[in-house]
Design a protein around this motif. Structure first.
Motif, PDB file in Angstrom:
ATOM      1  N   HIS A  33     -36.749   0.084 -11.712  1.00 17.28           N
ATOM      2  CA  HIS A  33     -36.029   0.012 -12.985  1.00 17.28           C
ATOM      3  C   HIS A  33     -36.942  -0.421 -14.139  1.00 17.28           C
ATOM      4  O   HIS A  33     -37.077   0.272 -15.115  1.00 17.28           O
ATOM      5  CB  HIS A  33     -34.833  -0.935 -12.877  1.00 17.28           C
ATOM      6  N   ASP A  90     -35.098   4.464 -12.852  1.00 11.92           N
ATOM      7  CA  ASP A  90     -33.814   4.628 -13.529  1.00 11.92           C
ATOM      8  C   ASP A  90     -33.772   3.882 -14.865  1.00 11.92           C
ATOM      9  O   ASP A  90     -34.400   2.828 -15.017  1.00 11.92           O
ATOM     10  CB  ASP A  90     -32.679   4.059 -12.659  1.00 11.92           C
ATOM     11  N   ASP A  91     -33.004   4.405 -15.791  1.00 15.22           N
ATOM     12  CA  ASP A  91     -32.526   3.725 -17.007  1.00 15.22           C
ATOM     13  C   ASP A  91     -33.359   3.954 -18.272  1.00 15.22           C
ATOM     14  O   ASP A  91     -32.861   3.736 -19.363  1.00 15.22           O
ATOM     15  CB  ASP A  91     -32.364   2.205 -16.824  1.00 15.22           C
ATOM     16  N   HIS A 146     -28.973  10.464 -15.839  1.00 20.56           N
ATOM     17  CA  HIS A 146     -28.377   9.226 -15.309  1.00 20.56           C
ATOM     18  C   HIS A 146     -27.030   9.006 -16.014  1.00 20.56           C
ATOM     19  O   HIS A 146     -26.667   7.885 -16.286  1.00 20.56           O
ATOM     20  CB  HIS A 146     -29.355   8.077 -15.559  1.00 20.56           C
ATOM     21  N   HIS A 150     -24.183   5.622 -18.954  1.00 16.68           N
ATOM     22  CA  HIS A 150     -24.263   4.686 -17.828  1.00 16.68           C
ATOM     23  C   HIS A 150     -22.962   3.909 -17.619  1.00 16.68           C
ATOM     24  O   HIS A 150     -22.955   2.677 -17.540  1.00 16.68           O
ATOM     25  CB  HIS A 150     -25.437   3.706 -18.062  1.00 16.68           C
TER      26      HIS A 150
HETATM   27 ZN   LIG Z   1     -28.993   2.687 -13.977  1.00 17.66          ZN
END
Ligand SMILES: [Zn+2]
Length: 259
Positions: A33, A90-91, A146, A150
Motif C-alpha cells: 500500500h 493498491d490505493d 480499484h 474506494h
Molecule cells: Zn484499497
C-alpha cells in the motif's frame, strides 16, 4: 441474464482449473500500500525493506511478472519454470512515486498499481496524473482499477436501498474504468476489491462491467483453480524480510478478509 452470467463464471472457472493442475503451487501476487523512508506502519513498508525484498527476489532467481502475464501463465499449460512473483500496489499513495518508483526502475521490475481515480490529483496523500504518466512512461508500471472512490461495499449495501446500492456498484466499477482508460490511454480489465470485500453479486457486477479478473487479499497463492473474480493476493508487511519473506512466498497462509 443472471443465468448467463453464472454459467459464464462456471465456464471461466473450468477453463482456469483445467490448465496446469500439475503446476501445483501457483504464483504469489504480493500487495503493498504505502512506503516510507523511516516509519513502518500496518500498511506501510519502509523503503529499505522493500529494496531488500527486491534484492531477495533477484538472489533467489524469481521472475517478477507483470500481472497480466502471470494470469496468462496460470491459464496456460506451460511447464513449471523458475519461480514467479507479481508485485501490486493498491490505493495510489504518493509514496508509490517518491519511494517505490526509483527502486523498481533500478531493479527493472514491473508493478501493477490499483488506483481509485477520484483521489488522483485531488487528495493530498494521492498521486497526481502527472506522476502516474511518468511512471507509465518507464514501461514498468501498469495501472488498473480499484473502483472510483474506494467504497466499503458491505457498509453501503446495509445503508442503501437495493436499487441505490446497485447503482453505486455500477458507477464505482464503470466510472473507474472509463476515467483511467481516457486519462491514461490504457485498457483496464483488472479490478482490486476495496478492503478485499467481494461476494457473488459483486463478482457478477464486475464481469458485467467488463473486467476479466478481480483481486482480493485473502492470502494464499493464485492458482489455476481460483475464481477469476476473487484471485487471492498476499499482503506484505515491513517485518517480511529474509526467512519470513521466503516463507510468505512459498507457503502463504490464507488470512481471511482484511477489513
Ligand atoms: Zn484499497
Amino acid at each position: 441474464m443472471k443465468c448467463f452470467v453464472s454459467s459464464s463464471l462456471v465456464f471461466l472457472l473450468l477453463v482456469l482449473s483445467s490448465a496446469t493442475v500439475s503446476r501445483g503451487q501457483g504464483i504469489p501476487i504480493l500487495v503493498y500500500h504505502r512506503f516510507d523512508p523511516a516509519k513502518p506502519g500496518p500498511t506501510t513498508v519502509r523503503t529499505s525493506v522493500f529494496e531488500s525484498q527486491l534484492a531477495w527476489l533477484e538472489d533467489h532467481h524469481y521472475r517478477v511478472l507483470p500481472l497480466h502475464a502471470a494470469i496468462d501463465e496460470l491459464r496456460s499449460a506451460s511447464e513449471a519454470r523458475e519461480p514467479a512473483v507479481v508485485i501490486t500496489v493498491d490505493d495510489g499513495h504518493r509514496s508509490v512515486y517518491t519511494e517505490m518508483f526509483p527502486l523498481i526502475v533500478k531493479h527493472q521490475v514491473p508493478v501493477t498499481l490499483f488506483i481509485y481515480p477520484s483521489a488522483i490529483s485531488n487528495a493530498s496523500y494521492a498521486l497526481t496524473w502527472d506522476q502516474i504518466k511518468k511512471m507509465q512512461a518507464s514501461g514498468l508500471v501498469d495501472v488498473q482499477s480499484h473502483t472510483y472512490w474506494h467504497p466499503n461495499f458491505r457498509r453501503e449495501r446495509a445503508r442503501l436501498s437495493p436499487a441505490d446500492y446497485a447503482a453505486l456498484v455500477k458507477l464505482q466499477l464503470e466510472r473507474s474504468r472509463q476515467v483511467l482508460e481516457s486519462r491514461l490511454g490504457i485498457k483496464v480489465d483488472e479490478l482490486a476489491w476495496p478492503y478485499g470485500i467481494y461476494d457473488r453479486d459483486l463478482e457478477e457486477a464486475a464481469q458485467h462491467a467488463g473486467y476479466a479478473t478481480a483481486f482480493a487479499f485473502d492470502g494464499g497463492l493464485a492458482s489455476p483453480g481460483f475464481d477469476p473474480y476473487a484471485i487471492p493476493r498476499i499482503p506484505v508487511s515491513d517485518s517480511d524480510t529474509g526467512a519470513r519473506f521466503a516463507q510468505l512466498l512459498a507457503h502463504p497462509q490464507p488470512k481471511g478478509r482484511i477489513e
